[in-house]
Design a protein around this motif. Sequence first.
Motif, PDB file in Angstrom:
ATOM      1  N   PRO A 156     -33.274  12.387-124.318  1.00  0.00           N
ATOM      2  CA  PRO A 156     -34.037  12.474-125.568  1.00  0.00           C
ATOM      3  C   PRO A 156     -33.515  11.527-126.649  1.00  0.00           C
ATOM      4  O   PRO A 156     -34.308  10.885-127.346  1.00  0.00           O
ATOM      5  CB  PRO A 156     -33.869  13.941-125.997  1.00  0.00           C
ATOM      6  N   ALA A 157     -32.211  11.415-126.781  1.00  0.00           N
ATOM      7  CA  ALA A 157     -31.657  10.513-127.792  1.00  0.00           C
ATOM      8  C   ALA A 157     -31.986   9.065-127.467  1.00  0.00           C
ATOM      9  O   ALA A 157     -32.285   8.266-128.365  1.00  0.00           O
ATOM     10  CB  ALA A 157     -30.153  10.698-127.902  1.00  0.00           C
ATOM     11  N   LEU A 158     -31.938   8.698-126.188  1.00  0.00           N
ATOM     12  CA  LEU A 158     -32.252   7.326-125.808  1.00  0.00           C
ATOM     13  C   LEU A 158     -33.724   7.007-126.039  1.00  0.00           C
ATOM     14  O   LEU A 158     -34.063   5.895-126.460  1.00  0.00           O
ATOM     15  CB  LEU A 158     -31.867   7.090-124.353  1.00  0.00           C
ATOM     16  N   VAL A 159     -34.602   7.942-125.799  1.00  0.00           N
ATOM     17  CA  VAL A 159     -36.031   7.731-126.051  1.00  0.00           C
ATOM     18  C   VAL A 159     -36.277   7.557-127.547  1.00  0.00           C
ATOM     19  O   VAL A 159     -36.990   6.643-127.974  1.00  0.00           O
ATOM     20  CB  VAL A 159     -36.869   8.898-125.473  1.00  0.00           C
ATOM     21  N   VAL A 160     -35.674   8.418-128.343  1.00  0.00           N
ATOM     22  CA  VAL A 160     -35.838   8.333-129.793  1.00  0.00           C
ATOM     23  C   VAL A 160     -35.251   7.022-130.326  1.00  0.00           C
ATOM     24  O   VAL A 160     -35.849   6.357-131.174  1.00  0.00           O
ATOM     25  CB  VAL A 160     -35.191   9.564-130.477  1.00  0.00           C
ATOM     26  N   GLY A 161     -34.097   6.634-129.812  1.00  0.00           N
ATOM     27  CA  GLY A 161     -33.508   5.360-130.214  1.00  0.00           C
ATOM     28  C   GLY A 161     -34.376   4.183-129.808  1.00  0.00           C
ATOM     29  O   GLY A 161     -34.473   3.201-130.547  1.00  0.00           O
ATOM     30  N   GLY A 162     -35.010   4.270-128.655  1.00  0.00           N
ATOM     31  CA  GLY A 162     -35.932   3.227-128.223  1.00  0.00           C
ATOM     32  C   GLY A 162     -37.152   3.128-129.127  1.00  0.00           C
ATOM     33  O   GLY A 162     -37.609   2.030-129.459  1.00  0.00           O
ATOM     34  N   VAL A 163     -37.676   4.277-129.545  1.00  0.00           N
ATOM     35  CA  VAL A 163     -38.813   4.283-130.472  1.00  0.00           C
ATOM     36  C   VAL A 163     -38.402   3.636-131.799  1.00  0.00           C
ATOM     37  O   VAL A 163     -39.160   2.836-132.369  1.00  0.00           O
ATOM     38  CB  VAL A 163     -39.330   5.722-130.687  1.00  0.00           C
ATOM     39  N   ALA A 164     -37.223   3.957-132.277  1.00  0.00           N
ATOM     40  CA  ALA A 164     -36.746   3.362-133.532  1.00  0.00           C
ATOM     41  C   ALA A 164     -36.553   1.859-133.384  1.00  0.00           C
ATOM     42  O   ALA A 164     -36.859   1.088-134.293  1.00  0.00           O
ATOM     43  CB  ALA A 164     -35.436   4.024-133.959  1.00  0.00           C
ATOM     44  N   ALA A 165     -36.051   1.418-132.231  1.00  0.00           N
ATOM     45  CA  ALA A 165     -35.872  -0.010-132.008  1.00  0.00           C
ATOM     46  C   ALA A 165     -37.214  -0.741-131.974  1.00  0.00           C
ATOM     47  O   ALA A 165     -37.338  -1.842-132.516  1.00  0.00           O
ATOM     48  CB  ALA A 165     -35.095  -0.231-130.701  1.00  0.00           C
ATOM     49  N   VAL A 166     -38.230  -0.120-131.368  1.00  0.00           N
ATOM     50  CA  VAL A 166     -39.557  -0.722-131.342  1.00  0.00           C
ATOM     51  C   VAL A 166     -40.129  -0.783-132.750  1.00  0.00           C
ATOM     52  O   VAL A 166     -40.725  -1.792-133.155  1.00  0.00           O
ATOM     53  CB  VAL A 166     -40.482   0.045-130.380  1.00  0.00           C
TER      54      VAL A 166
END
Length: 105
Positions: free
Chosen positions: A88-98
């Motif tokens: 979940p943290a990696l998905v959220v971090g990926g969304v923030a990076a996008v």
Amino acid sequence: MTDSCPLPDDDRGGLRMVLAVPLVLLTLIAGFFCWCALTVRPNGPWDDGAYAAIVLSCLLSASAAAATATLWLLPWVRRVASWGWATPALVVGGVAAVRWALLEG
């Protein structure tokens, strides 16, 4: 004669609960800052404050996600916590990076 107490071979439940605290807190921090980055809307191209808030929120979200991944990469953490704890943290971090990459201004 030694007075030794045999330790249980598999005490992963207690360790999992201890490790869940920082993993969950870092995931919540990443999620909060990602939510901030997604909800802040600049009033126009001149709104430097809003753009700075979005960039800072994205940076903090990605940093919390990276800290979660770094913690999970430790061998003794991976032994008791499956990859589902870090996802979940990696998905959220990926969304923030996008969001950061697609930021106009």
